[in-house]
Write a protein that holds these residues in place. Structure first.
Motif, short mmCIF file in Angstrom:
data_model
loop_
_atom_site.label_atom_id
_atom_site.label_comp_id
_atom_site.label_asym_id
_atom_site.label_seq_id
_atom_site.Cartn_x
_atom_site.Cartn_y
_atom_site.Cartn_z
N ARG A 1 26.75 48.52 35.91
CA ARG A 1 28.14 48.25 36.27
C ARG A 1 28.19 46.93 37.02
N ALA A 2 29.26 46.19 36.80
CA ALA A 2 29.50 44.99 37.58
C ALA A 2 30.97 44.98 37.98
N ASP A 3 31.23 44.54 39.20
CA ASP A 3 32.59 44.54 39.74
C ASP A 3 33.05 43.13 40.05
N GLY A 4 34.24 42.81 39.57
CA GLY A 4 34.92 41.60 40.01
C GLY A 4 35.93 42.00 41.06
N MET A 5 36.93 41.15 41.27
CA MET A 5 37.96 41.49 42.24
C MET A 5 38.99 42.43 41.60
N PHE A 6 39.29 42.20 40.32
CA PHE A 6 40.35 42.95 39.65
C PHE A 6 39.83 43.90 38.58
N ILE A 7 38.68 43.55 38.03
CA ILE A 7 38.13 44.29 36.89
C ILE A 7 36.68 44.65 37.16
N ALA A 8 36.31 45.87 36.75
CA ALA A 8 34.90 46.26 36.73
C ALA A 8 34.57 46.70 35.30
N VAL A 9 33.34 46.49 34.90
CA VAL A 9 32.89 46.95 33.60
C VAL A 9 31.65 47.81 33.80
N GLU A 10 31.66 48.96 33.14
CA GLU A 10 30.55 49.90 33.24
C GLU A 10 30.06 50.19 31.82
N GLU A 21 29.07 38.51 35.76
CA GLU A 21 29.99 38.86 36.85
C GLU A 21 31.09 37.82 37.05
N ARG A 22 30.73 36.55 36.93
CA ARG A 22 31.73 35.52 37.23
C ARG A 22 32.89 35.51 36.23
N ASN A 23 32.71 36.18 35.09
CA ASN A 23 33.77 36.19 34.08
C ASN A 23 34.61 37.47 34.10
N LEU A 24 34.23 38.44 34.92
CA LEU A 24 34.89 39.75 34.86
C LEU A 24 36.41 39.66 35.00
N ASP A 25 36.85 38.87 35.95
CA ASP A 25 38.29 38.83 36.21
C ASP A 25 39.07 38.05 35.17
N GLU A 26 38.36 37.49 34.19
CA GLU A 26 39.02 36.81 33.08
C GLU A 26 39.42 37.80 31.98
N CYS A 27 39.03 39.06 32.12
CA CYS A 27 39.30 40.06 31.08
C CYS A 27 40.78 40.06 30.71
N VAL A 28 41.05 40.03 29.40
CA VAL A 28 42.44 40.02 28.91
C VAL A 28 42.85 41.39 28.35
N LEU A 29 42.04 42.40 28.63
CA LEU A 29 42.37 43.78 28.24
C LEU A 29 42.61 43.92 26.75
N ARG A 59 33.26 51.15 29.66
CA ARG A 59 34.49 51.43 30.41
C ARG A 59 34.95 50.16 31.10
N VAL A 60 36.17 49.78 30.83
CA VAL A 60 36.78 48.64 31.52
C VAL A 60 37.72 49.23 32.56
N ILE A 61 37.44 48.97 33.82
CA ILE A 61 38.12 49.63 34.93
C ILE A 61 39.03 48.64 35.63
N LYS A 62 40.30 49.02 35.73
CA LYS A 62 41.29 48.14 36.35
C LYS A 62 41.34 48.43 37.85
N LEU A 63 40.57 47.68 38.58
CA LEU A 63 40.50 47.90 40.03
C LEU A 63 41.85 47.66 40.68
#
Ligand code: SF4
Length: 81
Positions: A2-11, A47-55, A69-73
């Motif tokens: 798992r990696a966590d950004g500020m807005f998005i985490a991916v597991e 990790e540095r790209n996590l918050d770029e996720c466009v869902l 799992r794409v988690i919307k923090l």
């Protein structure tokens, strides 16, 4: 893994992350390069790209159900479905 950004985490399921073929599909699918392959072909999360996720859900389409799992923090941890 798992990696966590500020807005998005991916597991990603650990066993699946060791699958080089799946890692390749995820790396090719994500438009903002959240997935990469390590030298041995296994999956890495960038990790540095996590918050770029466009869902866009392309990673979900590229993997078996429940593996990614794409988690919307920013939304109380709601999981992208
Ligand atoms: S939802 Fe789209 S942008 Fe977000 S991690 Fe998956 S493929 Fe990448």
């Amino acid at each position: 893994m798992r990696a966590d950004g500020m807005f998005i985490a991916v597991e990603v399921d650990d066993a699946a992350a060791a699958d080089a073929a799946l890692a390749k599909r995820l790396t090719e699918a994500c438009p903002v390069d959240i997935y990469a392959q390590a030298g041995d072909g296994t999956l890495e999360l960038v990790e540095r790209n996590l918050d770029e996720c466009v869902l866009c859900r392309l990673c979900l389409d590229a993997s078996p159900d429940g593996v990614v799992r794409v988690i919307k923090l920013y939304d109380d941890g709601a999981v992208l479905a």
